[in-house]
Design a protein around this motif. Sequence first.
Motif, PDB file in Angstrom:
ATOM      1  N   TYR A  31      -1.539  27.377  29.733  1.00  0.00           N
ATOM      2  CA  TYR A  31      -1.181  26.593  30.918  1.00  0.00           C
ATOM      3  C   TYR A  31      -2.175  25.439  31.032  1.00  0.00           C
ATOM      4  N   THR A  32      -1.977  24.430  31.851  1.00  0.00           N
ATOM      5  CA  THR A  32      -0.691  23.846  32.154  1.00  0.00           C
ATOM      6  C   THR A  32      -0.623  22.624  31.262  1.00  0.00           C
ATOM      7  N   VAL A  33       0.305  22.589  30.344  1.00  0.00           N
ATOM      8  CA  VAL A  33       0.325  21.644  29.221  1.00  0.00           C
ATOM      9  C   VAL A  33       1.294  20.515  29.538  1.00  0.00           C
ATOM     10  N   ASN A  34       0.754  19.320  29.800  1.00  0.00           N
ATOM     11  CA  ASN A  34       1.591  18.201  30.216  1.00  0.00           C
ATOM     12  C   ASN A  34       1.528  16.997  29.291  1.00  0.00           C
ATOM     13  N   ASP A  35       0.712  17.071  28.230  1.00  0.00           N
ATOM     14  CA  ASP A  35       0.558  15.956  27.299  1.00  0.00           C
ATOM     15  C   ASP A  35       1.067  16.348  25.916  1.00  0.00           C
ATOM     16  N   GLU A  36       1.678  15.378  25.249  1.00  0.00           N
ATOM     17  CA  GLU A  36       2.266  15.624  23.923  1.00  0.00           C
ATOM     18  C   GLU A  36       1.217  16.099  22.923  1.00  0.00           C
ATOM     19  N   TRP A  37       0.031  15.464  22.953  1.00  0.00           N
ATOM     20  CA  TRP A  37      -1.001  15.846  21.984  1.00  0.00           C
ATOM     21  C   TRP A  37      -1.424  17.293  22.175  1.00  0.00           C
ATOM     22  N   ALA A  38      -1.517  17.738  23.434  1.00  0.00           N
ATOM     23  CA  ALA A  38      -1.933  19.119  23.707  1.00  0.00           C
ATOM     24  C   ALA A  38      -0.867  20.097  23.244  1.00  0.00           C
ATOM     25  N   ALA A  39       0.388  19.766  23.488  1.00  0.00           N
ATOM     26  CA  ALA A  39       1.477  20.639  23.056  1.00  0.00           C
ATOM     27  C   ALA A  39       1.510  20.758  21.538  1.00  0.00           C
ATOM     28  N   GLN A  40       1.358  19.628  20.851  1.00  0.00           N
ATOM     29  CA  GLN A  40       1.403  19.660  19.389  1.00  0.00           C
ATOM     30  C   GLN A  40       0.231  20.465  18.819  1.00  0.00           C
ATOM     31  N   ARG A  41      -0.931  20.373  19.446  1.00  0.00           N
ATOM     32  CA  ARG A  41      -2.088  21.153  18.988  1.00  0.00           C
ATOM     33  C   ARG A  41      -1.817  22.648  19.103  1.00  0.00           C
ATOM     34  N   LEU A  42      -1.220  23.063  20.210  1.00  0.00           N
ATOM     35  CA  LEU A  42      -0.943  24.478  20.431  1.00  0.00           C
ATOM     36  C   LEU A  42       0.145  24.985  19.494  1.00  0.00           C
ATOM     37  N   ILE A  43       1.140  24.150  19.228  1.00  0.00           N
ATOM     38  CA  ILE A  43       2.188  24.532  18.284  1.00  0.00           C
ATOM     39  C   ILE A  43       1.591  24.679  16.884  1.00  0.00           C
ATOM     40  N   ALA A  44       0.699  23.759  16.518  1.00  0.00           N
ATOM     41  CA  ALA A  44       0.060  23.835  15.203  1.00  0.00           C
ATOM     42  C   ALA A  44      -0.802  25.085  15.065  1.00  0.00           C
ATOM     43  N   LEU A  45      -1.399  25.528  16.168  1.00  0.00           N
ATOM     44  CA  LEU A  45      -2.207  26.755  16.153  1.00  0.00           C
ATOM     45  C   LEU A  45      -1.336  28.011  16.069  1.00  0.00           C
TER      46      LEU A  45
END
Length: 251
Positions: free
Chosen positions: A219-233
Motif C-alpha cells: 500500500y498505497t501505490v499511486n505512481d507508475e514507477w512504484a507499481a513497476q518496481r513491485l511487479i518486477a519484484l
Amino acid sequence: MTNTSRPPWPYPRWIAHRGAGKLAPENTLAAFRVGAQHGYRMFECDAKLSADGVPFLMHDATLERTTSGTGVGSDRTWSELARLDAGGWHSRAFAGEPLCTLENLARFCIANRFCLNIEIKPTPGQEHITGRVVAEQAAHWWRGQALPPLLSSFQPEALKAARESAPELPRALLLDTLWEGCLDHARALGCVALVCNHALWDADLVAHARAMGMRTLSYTVNDEWAAQRLIALGTDGIITDAVSRFSPAGS
C-alpha cells in the motif's frame, strides 16, 4: 527463487483503496461502485465498531474529516452514525452519501463476486473486541462463499482476536515499518500475507516472506514507477488510490 510449490494466490493483483481512492468519498458504497466501474474486482476497506457493536466503514477514529459529525465515531450508536453525511466533504455530487456498514459492503461484494480486504481499524483501546466482532460477522456473511475476505490489521491484538473467533478466515499483518520481531509475529498469528508500505519491499524481504510461506502485498501505490518496481519484484498485490490510472484488467 520463487517457491513454485505454493498454491496460486486466489485474489486479484490490483486492489482499490477504500473503494475508489480519491474519486469518491472513501469507504462509502458510492466509492466501491466507482471502483467497480473502473474494472476493479477487489477492494480494501477500514472497519471499526459503533458504540452498540455494529461494524462500519471509516478510517479515522474521529468523524470530522469524512463526515458531518464530530467526536469519536465509536462513541456513537449506529442509528446516530447512519444519519451523518459521509459524502459532502468530498464534493457536491456525493452530498448526503451515508456511512456504510460492513454488512452492506459484504452484500455488495458477494452479489457482484468481488473480493475484499477488510482492514480491522480499531478505535484505540478496542483492538480485541473489534478483531473479534469483525471476524465473527465476516465469517457469518461469507459462509459458503468460494473466496473469503482477507482480514488485515496493524494491530497484532486485533488479528489474534480474529484468529480466535474465525480461524478459517485468512489474515495479514500490516506494516509501515519493519519493527523488531514483526515477521515472527505474523507467523505466530498464522498470517498468509504481509501488507507493507510499498517502500519497504526489496528482493531480500520478498524472499524472506516467501520462505515463511507468506504472500506480499503493498500500500498505497499511486505512481507508475512504484507499481513497476513491485511487479518486477514479483509481489502479489498492489493497493492503489489511482484507480483511473492503473488498469486491473487481467489481474
